[in-house]
Design an enzyme around this catalytic site. Structure first.
Site, mmCIF file in Angstrom:
data_model
loop_
_atom_site.group_PDB
_atom_site.id
_atom_site.type_symbol
_atom_site.label_atom_id
_atom_site.label_comp_id
_atom_site.label_asym_id
_atom_site.label_seq_id
_atom_site.Cartn_x
_atom_site.Cartn_y
_atom_site.Cartn_z
ATOM 1 N N GLU A 1 -4.711 2.429 -4.202
ATOM 2 C CA GLU A 1 -3.279 2.516 -4.303
ATOM 3 C C GLU A 1 -2.545 1.225 -3.574
ATOM 4 O O GLU A 1 -1.623 1.127 -3.179
ATOM 5 C CB GLU A 1 -2.909 3.600 -3.478
ATOM 6 C CG GLU A 1 -3.046 3.438 -1.884
ATOM 7 C CD GLU A 1 -4.602 3.712 -1.632
ATOM 8 O OE1 GLU A 1 -4.774 4.308 -0.375
ATOM 9 O OE2 GLU A 1 -5.280 3.854 -2.488
ATOM 10 N N ASP B 1 0.756 -1.079 0.012
ATOM 11 C CA ASP B 1 -0.239 0.163 0.011
ATOM 12 C C ASP B 1 0.961 1.194 0.069
ATOM 13 O O ASP B 1 1.749 1.338 0.865
ATOM 14 C CB ASP B 1 -0.914 0.100 1.040
ATOM 15 C CG ASP B 1 -1.925 1.117 1.089
ATOM 16 O OD1 ASP B 1 -3.065 0.885 0.690
ATOM 17 O OD2 ASP B 1 -1.784 2.181 1.549
ATOM 18 N N ILE B 2 0.666 2.118 -0.972
ATOM 19 C CA ILE B 2 1.448 3.475 -1.061
ATOM 20 C C ILE B 2 1.163 4.087 0.081
ATOM 21 O O ILE B 2 -0.070 4.611 0.264
ATOM 22 C CB ILE B 2 1.241 4.112 -2.345
ATOM 23 C CG1 ILE B 2 1.525 3.224 -3.600
ATOM 24 C CG2 ILE B 2 2.169 5.402 -2.321
ATOM 25 C CD1 ILE B 2 1.462 3.731 -4.867
ATOM 26 N N ASP C 1 -1.938 9.879 -10.106
ATOM 27 C CA ASP C 1 -1.947 8.710 -11.373
ATOM 28 C C ASP C 1 -0.485 8.623 -11.614
ATOM 29 O O ASP C 1 -0.228 7.613 -11.981
ATOM 30 C CB ASP C 1 -2.883 9.270 -12.550
ATOM 31 C CG ASP C 1 -4.253 9.279 -12.452
ATOM 32 O OD1 ASP C 1 -4.818 8.533 -11.249
ATOM 33 O OD2 ASP C 1 -4.958 9.763 -12.910
ATOM 34 N N ASN D 1 -2.948 12.992 -3.744
ATOM 35 C CA ASN D 1 -4.034 13.467 -4.308
ATOM 36 C C ASN D 1 -4.543 14.681 -3.873
ATOM 37 O O ASN D 1 -4.785 15.844 -4.700
ATOM 38 C CB ASN D 1 -5.276 12.529 -4.200
ATOM 39 C CG ASN D 1 -4.854 11.362 -5.304
ATOM 40 O OD1 ASN D 1 -4.269 11.410 -6.152
ATOM 41 N ND2 ASN D 1 -5.384 10.024 -5.030
#
Length: 365
Positions: A287, A244-245, A261, A252
């Site tokens: 993500e 998971d980022i 993106d 965002n």
């Protein structure tokens, strides 16, 4: 059976294109045999000169053998299918002209064979070549009729030959026009087949690949996992990692969704460059990513993830240069006969622990 297979390969080869050309040749030979039988029947009934008939039969037989050899060696000598088809058609037209000259009262039946020759070429020759063959057939048959009525008007009345030539001209011209239209239809069908194939390839890609990251999508990853379970039903030697980022929502919010993106694309490219040959990385959702490491111990899998983390820390992301990107990961080894769904669940819990412990780390389940 093996001997027959070897004999078949020797006679017709393995190449599909060559076999298709030999099928056309075989169909032509069947037509030759039928004509020979009919010609011999004419000889038996006294309608045709036997010497001329046997010479024509010998000429046709030698020609059939020569064309078989030419087709069989076409790949080596560089003869295209259309060139072979036109050459064979010219040979057949000559046979038809000679047969017309020696067939006596049944000579008009040979005109049918002339049209059949042009029809055969419709499937291999180009439209211009078919039109040219029709002109050659008209010129050749017309010259034959003119010579016959000039040298033997009693058996070949000029008016009869002229009217017969008119019927032949109408039949050949009509056949040529139909050949052009069929060629156009085949071209359209071929183009539509290509377009359909390309569309199916696109659908196949869309069904298996995430369009943003170009990674395997979740749907296809389930198929990959099912295949891995079938390959290793005992469940040993595979690892699963959920990644998971970190703080992706902040990216965002601060830089915009286009930047988010860009982070996903850069992460996917960088992460994929760290994988082993058989590893599979999929976008699991948002993500979050799922990594399958077949034939790997926990130590092997951890080394892959650590290498990935180092490269992700330094990867450039357009529009997000000032922010250091990292990820958290939960890593689990698949137990004996354990479904991947259970291993993923354990990796998910380990991922949650990694986040709770401060993120940017790998936790083993």
């Amino acid at each position: 059976m093996t001997l027959l297979r070897h004999l078949a390969v020797l006679l017709i080869g393995n190449d599909p294109g060559l076999r298709r050309m030999l099928q056309y040749w075989g169909a032509t030979c069947i037509l030759y045999v039928a004509c020979i039988v009919l010609l011999l029947a004419q000889v038996a009934e006294g309608m045709t000169d036997p010497v001329a008939a046997h010479r024509l039969i010998g000429y046709g037989g030698c020609g059939a053998v020569c064309f078989y050899l030419l087709i069989r060696a076409s790949g080596r000598i560089g003869l295209r299918p259309d060139q072979l088809a036109v050459s064979q058609a010219v040979f057949s037209l000559v046979c038809s002209m000679v047969a017309y000259a020696i067939s006596g009262p049944l000579r008009t039946a040979m005109l049918v064979m002339t049209v059949v020759v042009i029809v055969f070429c419709m499937f291999a020759a180009r439209p211009r070549q078919t039109l040219l063959l029709a002109v050659v057939a008209l010129a050749g048959m017309g010259g034959t009729m003119f010579w016959l009525q000039a040298t033997d008007p009693a058996h070949f009345p000029p008016v009869t030959e002229a009217i017969t030539f008119g019927y032949l001209a109408g039949a050949l011209l009509s056949t040529s026009v139909l050949s052009v239209e069929m060629s156009k239809l085949r071209s359209r069908l071929k183009q539509r087949r290509i377009e359909l194939s390309e569309a199916l390839d696109t659908i196949r890609v869309l069904a298996t690949v995430d369009d943003l990251t170009s990674l395997v999508n979740r749907r296809h990853m389930h198929e990959v996992l099912a295949a891995e379970e079938r390959r290793q039903p005992e469940g040993r030697g595979s690892c699963i990692a959920l990644l998971d980022i970190d703080f992706f929502k902040r990216v965002n919010d601060q830089y915009g969704h286009a930047a988010g993106d860009a982070v996903l694309r850069s992460f996917s490219t960088t992460a994929r460059s760290c994988l082993r040959a058989n590893d599979v990385l999929a976008r699991w959702g948002g993500e979050e990513f799922l990594l399958l490491l077949p034939d790997a111990t926990l130590d092997d899998a951890r080394m892959v993830l650590e290498r990935m983390a180092e490269r992700v820390h330094t990867m450039p992301v357009p529009g997000v240069e000032k922010r250091r990107i990292s990820f958290s990961a939960g890593l689990a080894a698949r137990g004996a006969s354990e479904p991947f769904a259970d291993a993923i669940s354990r990796a998910d819990k380990a991922l949650y622990q990694a986040k709770e412990a401060g993120r940017d780390r790998i936790v083993l389940a």
